[in-house]
Design a protein around this motif. Structure first.
Motif, short mmCIF file in Angstrom:
data_model
loop_
_atom_site.label_atom_id
_atom_site.label_comp_id
_atom_site.label_asym_id
_atom_site.label_seq_id
_atom_site.Cartn_x
_atom_site.Cartn_y
_atom_site.Cartn_z
N ASN A 21 -49.37 -33.79 15.67
CA ASN A 21 -48.26 -34.67 15.48
C ASN A 21 -48.62 -35.13 13.63
O ASN A 21 -49.61 -35.54 13.07
N SER A 22 -46.97 -34.52 13.41
CA SER A 22 -47.36 -35.25 11.54
C SER A 22 -47.25 -36.48 11.06
O SER A 22 -47.99 -37.24 10.32
N HIS A 23 -47.76 -37.79 12.21
CA HIS A 23 -47.75 -38.88 11.86
C HIS A 23 -49.19 -39.15 12.38
O HIS A 23 -50.12 -40.27 11.69
N SER B 71 -37.00 -48.37 12.91
CA SER B 71 -37.55 -46.82 12.57
C SER B 71 -38.90 -47.15 11.83
O SER B 71 -39.91 -46.40 12.32
N GLY C 78 -41.93 -46.20 13.08
CA GLY C 78 -42.71 -44.63 13.09
C GLY C 78 -44.44 -45.18 11.83
O GLY C 78 -45.21 -44.54 12.34
N GLY D 214 -43.44 -39.22 18.12
CA GLY D 214 -43.15 -38.36 17.25
C GLY D 214 -42.96 -36.96 17.61
O GLY D 214 -42.75 -35.61 18.06
N ASP D 215 -43.62 -36.56 19.31
CA ASP D 215 -43.65 -35.99 20.31
C ASP D 215 -42.34 -35.44 21.33
O ASP D 215 -42.40 -35.00 22.66
N GLY E 204 -39.67 -36.82 21.30
CA GLY E 204 -37.80 -37.34 20.47
C GLY E 204 -38.05 -38.38 19.15
O GLY E 204 -39.49 -38.60 18.58
N SER E 205 -36.56 -38.75 18.06
CA SER E 205 -36.74 -39.48 17.50
C SER E 205 -35.63 -40.54 17.44
O SER E 205 -36.10 -41.96 16.63
N ASP E 206 -35.70 -40.75 18.55
CA ASP E 206 -35.49 -41.96 18.71
C ASP E 206 -36.23 -43.26 19.17
O ASP E 206 -37.35 -42.62 19.78
N SER E 207 -36.23 -44.25 19.74
CA SER E 207 -36.80 -45.35 19.39
C SER E 207 -37.37 -45.48 20.99
O SER E 207 -38.96 -45.69 21.28
N TYR F 6 -40.96 -43.99 20.95
CA TYR F 6 -42.16 -44.47 20.50
C TYR F 6 -42.34 -46.12 21.74
O TYR F 6 -42.98 -46.48 20.92
#
Length: 416
Positions: free
Chosen positions: A85-87, A110, A114, A395-396, A398-401, A404
């Motif tokens: 994961n990039s995070h 975000s 993030g 991060g795995d 989707g990019s919307d809230s 997360y």
């Protein structure tokens, strides 16, 4: 640096619903047999808070560390999800800002979710893998936000931000609390001064709306934030506030309102209709993660909310899982009051919207009910193994809230 010694607490499948107190060496059930203290809303915070003691305890961390080092699945698969994961990369740079806005003009929330995902994931990599660079990264993110953030605002959605990101931020802090480079005091102060007032305002006033207006998740994330801040800050009053609300709160997040109708299916499994089941399955599955977080954090402090009210939450999780793996479930018309006037609205069928949505919330539930308590969790198990495992995190999904709304990585941290 200091480190809490790993220890495991043995529990019966049914712990007392009242007066559970943690002592320094283990778990003691204090049973009040008479007088006002036996009221179902009575509660006492732990006499000594356990650290780490939110989503993960020392035993969880040690088990993941040993299993990953040995290259054993499913822990290794969960670890690989984390490191990919990039995070979770130690090169993550924080984007701390003084004002976070969710809802209305100028939304920038975000940045916060993030960075919280990055802090949590780097903290996990340090705890499990021992890499100092990840510890430095996590501490830098948390320190920056703790000394920069002064305001969470926006329209009514500011309460969602305060709830979701309050408990998540506190959980990342809990993993780092004994790290020399982490400023625990600054984090404790920021959470108490920026997040808690909004959490408390929502749970007591509900934005001046009808008590049934807001969905269960709104209460749940704010309850989770109050609970997490109580644990991080060793604040017994806040801890008690959250646990008491879970049991008897007026809003839709308390257990009887979140699970209003109970059933038994043709195979004999107990089911509980979730308050948002007629809305959509994305928010319904989100609820499994929010209530699961409350239950897991309380469990690690000695309170068994997972089994409260004859395992009412398990019945709901079975119901939600059964429907989302493609099976039919019963549904009772759900009617509630909306807005400030409590204008009536109703849902007559379970919603198929977002059916089968994958969120990393099921490992926590499966490994608790099936592996801690040895219960038959047929539908939860199927949801986890067939649709979700191994779980990733922010991060795995989707990019919307919504991707997360939960910290994730349950395969790595809960598999037993």
């Amino acid at each position: 640096m200091s480190r809490t010694s790993p220890h495991e607490h043995f529990r019966r499948t049914e712990l007392s619903r009242r007066g559970l107190l943690r002592t320094a060496g283990g778990l003691t059930a204090a049973l009040a047999l008479g007088g006002a203290t036996v009221a179902t809303t009575a509660h006492a915070a732990p006499t000594t808070f356990t650290h780490p003691g939110m989503l993960h305890n020392a035993g969880d961390i040690n088990r993941a560390k040993v299993r990953v080092a040995a290259g054993t699945d499913p822990w290794l698969s969960g670890w690989n999800k984390l490191t990919a994961n990039s995070h979770s990369q130690s090169t993550w740079t924080n984007r701390a800002t003084a004002t976070i806005i969710r809802g209305g003009d100028g939304q920038n929330y975000s940045l916060l979710y993030g960075d919280i995902a990055a802090a949590y994931q780097n903290a996990l990599r340090w705890q499990v893998g021992g890499t100092e660079a990840n510890a430095v990264c996590a501490a830098n993110i948390l320190n920056a936000w703790s000394t920069t953030l002064t305001t969470v605002t926006g329209n009514a959605d500011r309460f969602l931000a305060a709830g979701l990101y309050g408990w998540q931020f506190a959980n990342a802090c809990e993993l780092m609390r004994d790290y020399d480079g982490f400023d625990l005091a600054a984090a404790q102060e920021m959470l108490a001064n920026v997040f808690y007032p909004l959490n408390n305002s929502f749970l007591t006033n509900h934005n001046d709306a009808c008590i049934t207006n807001y969905w269960a998740n709104w209460d749940l994330c704010n309850m989770a934030s109050v609970l997490a801040i109580g644990i991080l800050n060793e604040d017994s009053a806040k801890y008690d506030q959250a646990v008491t609300y879970f049991k008897s709160g007026a809003g839709n997040g308390s257990i009887e309102h979140a699970v209003p109708y109970l059933y038994t299916d043709s195979d004999g499994y107990a089911l509980g209709q979730w308050q948002e089941s007629g809305r959509d399955q994305g928010h319904t599955v989100m609820g499994m993660g929010q209530m699961g977080a409350v239950c897991e954090m309380a469990w690690n402090q000695g309170d068994d909310l997972y089994s409260y009210d004859d395992k009412r939450f398990m019945k709901a999780a079975q119901y939600v899982a059964k429907y989302n793996i493609g099976d039919d479930v019963p549904f009772t018309t759900y009617t509630w009051g909306t807005g400030q006037s409590c204008a009536q609205s109703s849902q007559t069928v379970v919603s198929a919207s977002s059916r089968g949505q994958v969120r990393p919330v099921w490992a926590m539930l499966h490994f608790h009910y099936n592996r801690r308590l040895y219960l038959d969790d047929k539908y939860i198990s199927a949801m986890y193994y067939d649709l979700v495992a191994p779980e990733g995190g922010g991060g795995d999904y989707g990019s919307d809230s919504g991707g997360y709304d939960q910290l994730g990585f349950g395969t790595l941290m809960y598999a037993k």
